[in-house]
Design a protein around this motif. Structure first.
Motif, PDB file in Angstrom:
ATOM      1  N   ALA A  38       0.847  -1.205   0.000  1.00 36.34           N
ATOM      2  CA  ALA A  38       0.000   0.000   0.000  1.00 36.34           C
ATOM      3  C   ALA A  38       0.881   1.253   0.000  1.00 36.34           C
ATOM      4  O   ALA A  38       0.609   2.219  -0.718  1.00 36.34           O
ATOM      5  CB  ALA A  38      -0.915  -0.007   1.225  1.00 36.34           C
ATOM      6  N   HIS A  39       1.964   1.199   0.773  1.00 38.97           N
ATOM      7  CA  HIS A  39       2.874   2.349   0.837  1.00 38.97           C
ATOM      8  C   HIS A  39       3.555   2.568  -0.519  1.00 38.97           C
ATOM      9  O   HIS A  39       3.613   3.694  -1.026  1.00 38.97           O
ATOM     10  CB  HIS A  39       3.912   2.097   1.933  1.00 38.97           C
ATOM     11  N   GLY A  40       4.043   1.471  -1.121  1.00 39.14           N
ATOM     12  CA  GLY A  40       4.741   1.569  -2.417  1.00 39.14           C
ATOM     13  C   GLY A  40       3.830   2.075  -3.522  1.00 39.14           C
ATOM     14  O   GLY A  40       4.264   2.803  -4.412  1.00 39.14           O
ATOM     15  N   HIS A  62       9.016  -1.776  -9.230  1.00 33.71           N
ATOM     16  CA  HIS A  62      10.361  -1.480  -8.776  1.00 33.71           C
ATOM     17  C   HIS A  62      10.328  -0.881  -7.364  1.00 33.71           C
ATOM     18  O   HIS A  62      11.101  -1.275  -6.481  1.00 33.71           O
ATOM     19  CB  HIS A  62      11.020  -0.508  -9.761  1.00 33.71           C
ATOM     20  N   ALA A  63       9.413   0.038  -7.149  1.00 35.92           N
ATOM     21  CA  ALA A  63       9.295   0.681  -5.830  1.00 35.92           C
ATOM     22  C   ALA A  63       8.950  -0.356  -4.766  1.00 35.92           C
ATOM     23  O   ALA A  63       9.508  -0.359  -3.662  1.00 35.92           O
ATOM     24  CB  ALA A  63       8.234   1.779  -5.875  1.00 35.92           C
ATOM     25  N   ILE A  64       8.049  -1.263  -5.113  1.00 31.94           N
ATOM     26  CA  ILE A  64       7.637  -2.290  -4.140  1.00 31.94           C
ATOM     27  C   ILE A  64       8.798  -3.248  -3.848  1.00 31.94           C
ATOM     28  O   ILE A  64       9.058  -3.591  -2.690  1.00 31.94           O
ATOM     29  CB  ILE A  64       6.416  -3.073  -4.681  1.00 31.94           C
ATOM     30  N   ARG A  70      14.389  -3.749   1.468  1.00 33.85           N
ATOM     31  CA  ARG A  70      14.809  -3.019   2.681  1.00 33.85           C
ATOM     32  C   ARG A  70      14.258  -3.702   3.926  1.00 33.85           C
ATOM     33  O   ARG A  70      14.947  -3.881   4.924  1.00 33.85           O
ATOM     34  CB  ARG A  70      14.335  -1.563   2.616  1.00 33.85           C
ATOM     35  N   ARG A  71      13.008  -4.100   3.860  1.00 34.92           N
ATOM     36  CA  ARG A  71      12.396  -4.765   5.015  1.00 34.92           C
ATOM     37  C   ARG A  71      13.090  -6.101   5.287  1.00 34.92           C
ATOM     38  O   ARG A  71      13.364  -6.443   6.428  1.00 34.92           O
ATOM     39  CB  ARG A  71      10.896  -4.965   4.754  1.00 34.92           C
ATOM     40  N   ALA A  72      13.372  -6.836   4.196  1.00 33.90           N
ATOM     41  CA  ALA A  72      14.016  -8.151   4.363  1.00 33.90           C
ATOM     42  C   ALA A  72      15.397  -8.001   4.990  1.00 33.90           C
ATOM     43  O   ALA A  72      15.892  -8.898   5.663  1.00 33.90           O
ATOM     44  CB  ALA A  72      14.104  -8.861   3.022  1.00 33.90           C
TER      45      ALA A  72
END
Ligand code: GLN
Length: 290
Positions: A38-40, A62-64, A70-72
């Motif tokens: 949702a953020h991406g 790409h953004a997602i 980053r989260r991983a």
């Protein structure tokens, strides 16, 4: 021709990837995947559900992918979104401040119980960070005034921005190392979620804590260095009968209680958080050195 990747497929893949790389429960991984998607895509959750057969553009994909990577690698969701909810409100957070925890709502609720709605209270929040405690108390008790203190100017800037965003007019932020800049000001209530983790605690090297400001988390060999200073200084900044409320680690209740007794506090109590762990201790300043 290959079929385009739909939002539903992305969500499923992201859930599996996060569950595996972060060792998260499937349910938790799905929530994080949904939040990051949702953020991406800059949409809300309802949109994701309604559009789960849509195919994101390559730029969106790409953004997602960037967010998921980053989260991983461990980056906290709160810092990626630059916000976290606390007591029903959204606060800005950056790596300059601790990520607000639900545990701290216990500190706020307990402080509110000590503040009758129609009585103006003078409140001091030591180590305000993003300002969640100070601002929530100020909004819940508009007749009261809150002095929010932090030793970090970067943190104070966030607290100030949150205060402005949320429309509080009764919070003043000042830069001070605990009471250092406060002279003899007297308060009815002092609250604090200070650093309280032992410097050698392995938790500091895991999860979100790795990314949070160390000076907001760790406090000497037993985690009590700052709590000792806060308790020792409280009597000269509280009115007689005023309250000191501290968040602390789940194994620190006995030590905090003993410190409160030593410094002349009475009516000392420890409260448990939602996980049933000792989390907040409080005492009333008797007006006499212990
Ligand atoms: N509650 C945080 C944690 O254990 C620590 C916050 C603090 O030191 N004040 O993750």
């Amino acid at each position: 021709m290959t079929a385009s990747v739909t939002i539903a497929m992305l969500l499923a893949n992201a859930t599996t990837m996060l569950a595996e790389s972060m060792a998260l429960e499937k349910r938790e991984a799905r929530i994080e995947a949904r939040v990051l998607l949702a953020h991406g895509l800059e949409v809300d959750h309802a949109w994701l559900i309604a559009h789960d057969q849509d195919a994101p553009t390559p730029a969106q994909l790409h953004a997602i992918e960037d967010l998921l990577a980053r989260r991983a690698s461990g980056e906290p969701v709160a810092y990626m979104l630059a916000e976290r909810e606390f007591y029903g409100l959204s606060f800005k957070v950056t790596p300059d401040v601790l990520i607000p925890r639900p545990d701290t709502e216990l500190l706020v609720e307990t402080a509110l119980e000590q503040m009758p709605e129609n009585t103006p209270c003078r409140i001091l929040d030591l180590g305000t960070g993003s300002g969640v405690i100070a601002i929530t108390l100020a909004l819940q008790r508009p007749l009261s005034t809150v002095l929010a203190v932090d030793a970090s100017l970067a943190a104070l800037a966030i607290a100030q921005e949150n205060s402005r965003q949320l429309g509080t007019t009764n919070v003043v932020c000042i830069c001070s190392n605990w009471y250092a800049m406060l002279d003899v000001k007297k308060f009815d209530i002092i609250v604090s979620n200070p650093p309280y983790i032992a410097a050698s605690d392995p938790h500091l090297a895991s999860g979100d804590l790795r990314f949070e400001p160390r000076q907001a988390l760790a406090s000497g060999a037993d985690g009590l260095d700052d709590i000792r200073q806060i308790i020792a200084g409280a009597p000269s900044h509280l009115v007689e009968g005023g309250w000191l409320l501290l968040e602390h680690g789940c194994t620190q209740a006995a030590a905090v209680t003993a410190l409160l007794q030593q410094h002349g506090f009475t009516a000392i109590r420890t409260l448990k958080d939602l996980a049933g762990l000792d989390r907040v201790s409080m005492g009333s300043w008797s007006g006499q050195a212990g």
